[in-house]
Design a protein around this motif. Structure first.
Motif, PDB file in Angstrom:
ATOM      1  N   UNK A  37       6.492 -27.037  59.334  1.00 35.68           N
ATOM      2  CA  UNK A  37       6.266 -27.979  60.434  1.00 35.68           C
ATOM      3  C   UNK A  37       4.932 -28.672  60.233  1.00 35.68           C
ATOM      4  N   UNK A  38       4.806 -29.862  60.837  1.00 35.21           N
ATOM      5  CA  UNK A  38       3.603 -30.664  60.628  1.00 35.21           C
ATOM      6  C   UNK A  38       3.350 -31.557  61.831  1.00 35.21           C
ATOM      7  N   UNK A  39       2.093 -31.665  62.205  1.00 30.39           N
ATOM      8  CA  UNK A  39       1.712 -32.596  63.258  1.00 30.39           C
ATOM      9  C   UNK A  39       1.756 -34.023  62.747  1.00 30.39           C
ATOM     10  N   UNK A  86      14.609 -33.665  60.104  1.00 29.02           N
ATOM     11  CA  UNK A  86      13.515 -33.062  60.846  1.00 29.02           C
ATOM     12  C   UNK A  86      13.809 -33.202  62.331  1.00 29.02           C
ATOM     13  N   UNK A  87      13.167 -32.349  63.122  1.00 30.16           N
ATOM     14  CA  UNK A  87      13.263 -32.434  64.571  1.00 30.16           C
ATOM     15  C   UNK A  87      11.854 -32.550  65.134  1.00 30.16           C
ATOM     16  N   UNK A 115       2.989 -23.684  59.757  1.00 30.55           N
ATOM     17  CA  UNK A 115       2.568 -25.047  60.104  1.00 30.55           C
ATOM     18  C   UNK A 115       1.514 -25.540  59.126  1.00 30.55           C
ATOM     19  N   UNK A 116       1.525 -26.825  58.874  1.00 27.97           N
ATOM     20  CA  UNK A 116       0.399 -27.466  58.203  1.00 27.97           C
ATOM     21  C   UNK A 116      -0.801 -27.408  59.143  1.00 27.97           C
ATOM     22  N   UNK A 117      -1.938 -26.973  58.638  1.00 27.17           N
ATOM     23  CA  UNK A 117      -3.164 -26.866  59.432  1.00 27.17           C
ATOM     24  C   UNK A 117      -3.509 -28.233  60.035  1.00 27.17           C
ATOM     25  N   UNK A 118      -3.572 -28.307  61.371  1.00 31.20           N
ATOM     26  CA  UNK A 118      -3.871 -29.580  62.021  1.00 31.20           C
ATOM     27  C   UNK A 118      -5.264 -29.605  62.653  1.00 31.20           C
ATOM     28  N   UNK A 160       5.219 -32.264  66.890  1.00 28.23           N
ATOM     29  CA  UNK A 160       5.338 -31.421  65.706  1.00 28.23           C
ATOM     30  C   UNK A 160       6.691 -31.726  65.088  1.00 28.23           C
ATOM     31  N   UNK A 161       6.685 -32.160  63.844  1.00 27.26           N
ATOM     32  CA  UNK A 161       7.932 -32.385  63.122  1.00 27.26           C
ATOM     33  C   UNK A 161       8.263 -31.104  62.370  1.00 27.26           C
TER      34      UNK A 161
END
Length: 441
Positions: free
Chosen positions: A284-286, A302-303, A208-211, A166-167
């Motif tokens: 955050x995003x996968x 980003x982390x 979060x962006x929906x993954x 996850x970024x």
């Protein structure tokens, strides 16, 4: 680019032919075609051996590879390496045509989703053979090497490390009072604490962006439960009930406003420009770790953090992926090909030239040599992999055509997002699609 899209550069804007049609053409060739005739390698009257090396990639990869080859040829004046490269789609279309004509490269870059087809049809060599003893794998963790084995035979060597992450925007996550989660944070943490805290810290942005539309994240979820999308023999490793449970979880995250809403999720076409994180619609995003640098370029700092899991001591679900290179079975100069692959994998000078153009180098000493000089996204990935790799799980090589299932997974999930299917109906539809790909017993 995100997990649903290739990270490779394409030279064509036309619609590519079905991958299954290309792979079917390989199957029709059979082992006889693979061993007929001679390889593309040649020997001159002066005793100079010529190898042909093909790969796909962008300008940085192409320039660095050419420089490394120049060094190899200086070290081995009796071996010449001719090269060609292209974008991803054009690469495999051309390779299938070459194989059908009993030609093609001696050494070739191979995609994770293509390896089973090429190995099963006898088109790439078993690198455990005596003629490949010049390839040293002692400096590469077994996890990365064994990821290229089928039926206990090694058909490719790893050339670049990647995994899932996850970024996140570290400033927002710290502002929310949750910091950067360590390995072992849970799905309940995300639902009940982390997600709501992020919503409060960044009004107007989803946590979060929906993954839910990525089969890769579903596989992480499965591995945490001792399963995977595919078993080692390529057969299906999960049930309709498993996928239903995963999509019920993503529905809860969406209903609580932790995930991006359906219109934002569907607008994400895989490009950096359309990324909800980059557009500041999520925090955050996968993605896979090779995309860290594009995030730095498009968004800023980003982390990388691991996925939530079942409990503090449970499996993380992260799998080790690695770019790979093969030797064509018909190659006439396998020992020289082995020397070339060993150079690319293990030579410190070659490692310095190639850097991370194919991902983090799998050779531990080469990676450590590079580590202190890495910055930005490369540094983030280096530190993340170093912290997580002891807990990586093995990743079975998927069956031929499974990359098309990744795209179908996204399409079915969008039907679910917009109410065209209920959760169980969508899961049943997707499992039926998978069953057209996996080996039939």
């Amino acid at each position: 680019m995100p997990a649903i899209r290739r990270t490779h550069t394409s030279t064509s804007t036309s619609t590519p032919p079905s991958r299954r049609r290309v792979l079917a053409s390989l199957g029709a060739l059979g082992l006889g075609a693979a061993t007929a005739g001679c390889g593309s390698g040649q020997t001159s009257a002066a005793g100079t051996v010529t190898l042909n090396f093909q790969w796909w990639g962008g300008d940085d990869r192409n320039v660095a590879t050419a420089k490394a080859i120049e060094l190899f040829e200086r070290r081995h004046p009796k071996i010449r390496v001719t090269t060609s490269f292209s974008g991803y789609q054009a690469y495999f279309q051309r390779l299938a045509t070459q194989v059908a004509a009993n030609s093609g490269p001696d050494v070739l870059q191979m995609d994770y989703y293509e390896l089973r087809a090429y190995a099963a049809d006898g088109l790439v060599a078993n690198l455990d053979g005596a003629e490949f003893s010049g390839i040293s794998l002692g400096g590469i963790p077994r996890t990365y090497v064994n990821g290229n084995r089928l039926d206990d035979k090694l058909y490719a060597v790893p050339t670049g490390i990647s995994t899932q992450a996850l970024f996140v925007d570290p400033k927002i996550w710290r502002k929310a009072g949750i910091g950067l989660p360590k390995a072992g944070w849970t799905w309940d943490d995300l639902l009940n604490e982390v997600g709501p805290a992020l919503k409060r810290a960044a009004p107007g942005r989803a946590a979060l962006t929906d993954f839910g539309g990525y089969s890769e994240t579903f596989n992480v979820w499965l591995v945490q439960r001792g399963k995977s999308i595919y078993r080692s023999d390529g057969s299906l490793g999960f049930t309709v009930a498993d996928l239903t449970a995963f999509w019920e979880l993503t529905a809860r995250l969406r209903d609580k406003g932790i995930f991006t809403p359906p219109n934002v999720t569907a607008s994400y076409d895989g490009s950096t420009d359309s990324s909800p994180l980059v557009r500041k619609l999520s925090t955050a995003e996968f993605n896979i770790t090779s995309t860290a640098t594009p995030y730095f370029q498009a968004y800023g700092d980003v982390a990388a953090v691991p996925f939530p899991t079942l409990s503090a001591g449970a499996p993380l679900g992260l799998t080790a992926g690695a770019g790979a290179m093969c030797v064509q079975q018909r190659c006439a100069h396998k020992r020289e090909a082995a020397l070339f692959l060993d150079f690319l994998l293990n030579d410190p000078a070659a490692g310095g030239i190639l850097g991370v153009v194919r991902g983090l180098p799998p050779n531990r000493s080469v990676l450590n040599q590079l580590g202190s000089s890495l910055t930005g996204g490369d540094r983030v990935v280096y530190e993340y992999v170093a912290a997580m790799e002891k807990r990586f799980a093995s990743a079975p090589i998927p069956p031929s055509g499974s990359d098309e299932d990744k795209l179908e997974f996204r399409r079915v999930y969008e039907d679910l997002l917009f109410g065209k299917q209920d959760v169980r109906g969508a899961a049943a539809k997707m499992v039926e699609k998978y069953r057209t790909t996996v080996p039939q017993g």
